[in-house]
Design an enzyme around this catalytic site. Structure first.
Site: not given
Ligand code: C6P
Length: 400
Positions: A194, A197, A220
């Site tokens: 994943d 980040q 992001k």
């Molecule tokens: N974290 C945070 O504020 P999406 O929502 O599909 O773009 O990403 C999901 C997701 C998956 N893995 C990790 C490690 C993440 O950090 C995130 C999204 C945001 O930390 C929103 S909860």
């Protein structure tokens, strides 16, 4: 660094200049990305791969050029391995559902880590429930580092996949994914990373990593919301059953038997978010213009500077003190509730996130309701770090 490229950073909140430190939730967008979006809708908006007409061909070309830009960005072997999704969450759901349906059977096992975002836990829980498989958990220590040695003992001959974050969104930990992949592969177990980040903060080379799947979101990394990527090795994607049906994912449809399109289209059912894909390409070009190494170095300096200054505050407690981190600082101050602190910071113009950050098992590990999280992007400054520290001191005094 290039602050003027981001119009929103000149906005005021409560009459104060915005200090945006919620970049792990989503980054702001540079003007070139905003322009690319409006330019797409003004000039070439049309459905792709479907029309003989000029606009459709222009849109299709731009869409496929963006796929090539993503391929280069993560150094995938082929554009066939780059699947567009709505974001990291959909990418992981795609793999969990399709991989699960193809390879998971009753009694099999899936391993995730204790620090995963819910988006890398719940899809696997659903797949395990569906297939009668078991979810196992790789723990982390109190500094927020994976206990890698446990992986060897967790993996058995029933383990079908290991799914781990490259970077933790609530701890900031950069995980030793090379080592995770090496250990898993030595047992012939594939690995999903994943990368939500990581992609905007450190270079990613999926071939050098040798990961089997790599998932991330565009929003992001300075791109629009609603677009993401699922990278998968062709050997898996060719064998895996499709995730969704309809649109361009078919070759031939009959009521008796439908055959599927070739990669990557097999996994892209329905009309994609063409404008957002084009915006993602612009964001990749924008990052390339600055250089990921320069961005990473700047964010590391901000991390060190801010951590050092926050540490001087009485009652400061950091959640996540791994030796290798990105620009994410999770903390608590004395016995103040993170939500109260977040509200008082907001009133001083500072945008941070508070709560469990969609990582409830991490909060359970530390026995806390949540944290205050400040997270950096390329445009943040040392003055903003100072503003955060001053605002935390002020809020602490008001709350105690
Ligand atoms: N974290 C945070 O504020 P999406 O929502 O599909 O773009 O990403 C999901 C997701 C998956 N893995 C990790 C490690 C993440 O950090 C995130 C999204 C945001 O930390 C929103 S909860």
């Amino acid at each position: 660094m290039n602050r003027n490229d981001f119009p929103i950073l000149n906005e005021k909140v409560y009459g104060k200049t915005l200090v945006y430190l919620d970049n792990a939730a989503t980054t702001q967008k540079p003007q070139v990305v905003i322009d690319a979006l409006s330019d797409y809708y003004r000039r070439i908006n049309s459905n792709i791969h479907r029309g003989v007409h000029c606009l459709s061909q222009l849109a299709t070309n731009e869409f496929e050029q963006a796929r090539e830009a993503v391929r280069q960005y993560i150094h995938a072997a082929s554009t066939q391995e780059v699947i567009f999704t709505r974001g990291a969450t959909e990418s992981i759901n795609l793999v969990a559902a399709s991989f699960g349906r193809t390879y998971l059977h009753a009694g099999d096992e899936v391993i995730v880590s204790e620090m995963e975002h819910h988006s890398n836990i719940v899809p696997w829980e659903l797949a395990c429930e569906d297939r009668g498989a078991t979810l196992k958990v790789l723990p982390f220590n109190d500094k927020g580092e994976l206990m890698l040695r446990e992986l060897e003992t967790l993996i058995t001959e029933r383990t079908k996949i290991v799914a781990v974050a490259h970077v933790s969104n609530s701890l900031g930990t950069v995980n030793p994914i090379e080592e995770v992949i090496r250990i898993a592969h030595s047992h012939n177990v594939p690995v999903l990373i994943d990368g939500a980040q990581a992609v905007a903060h450190c270079p990613v080379d999926v071939q050098a990593l040798d990961c089997d799947f790599y998932c991330f979101s565009g929003h992001k990394m300075y791109a629009p919301m609603g677009i993401g990527v699922m990278y998968g090795k062709a050997q898996w994607l060719n064998e895996m059953q499709p995730y969704q049906g309809g649109g361009e994912m078919i070759k031939d449809v009959t009521f008796e038997k439908t055959t599927y399109n070739e990669l990557p289209y097999k996994f892209e059912a329905g009309t994609p978010s063409v404008g957002d894909v084009i915006g993602l390409r612009k964001a990749i070009e924008y990052i390339g213009g600055i250089g990921l190494a320069n961005i990473a170095a700047h964010e590391q300096e901000l991390l060190a500077y801010t951590t050092e200054k926050l540490a001087r505050i009485d009652g400061m407690r950091f959640i996540g003190e791994a030796s290798h981190k990105t620009g994410v600082i999770s903390f608590l101050v004395g016995d103040t509730h993170p939500y109260d602190m977040g509200v008082l910071l907001d009133h001083q113009g500072i945008a941070v996130r508070t709560g469990h950050h969609c990582t409830q098992p991490v909060m359970t590990h530390f026995g806390i309701p949540g944290t205050i999280r400040a997270s950096f992007a390329l445009y943040n400054t040392f003055e903003e770090a100072d503003a955060l520290v001053d605002a935390v001191v002020k809020a602490k005094n008001m709350l105690s």
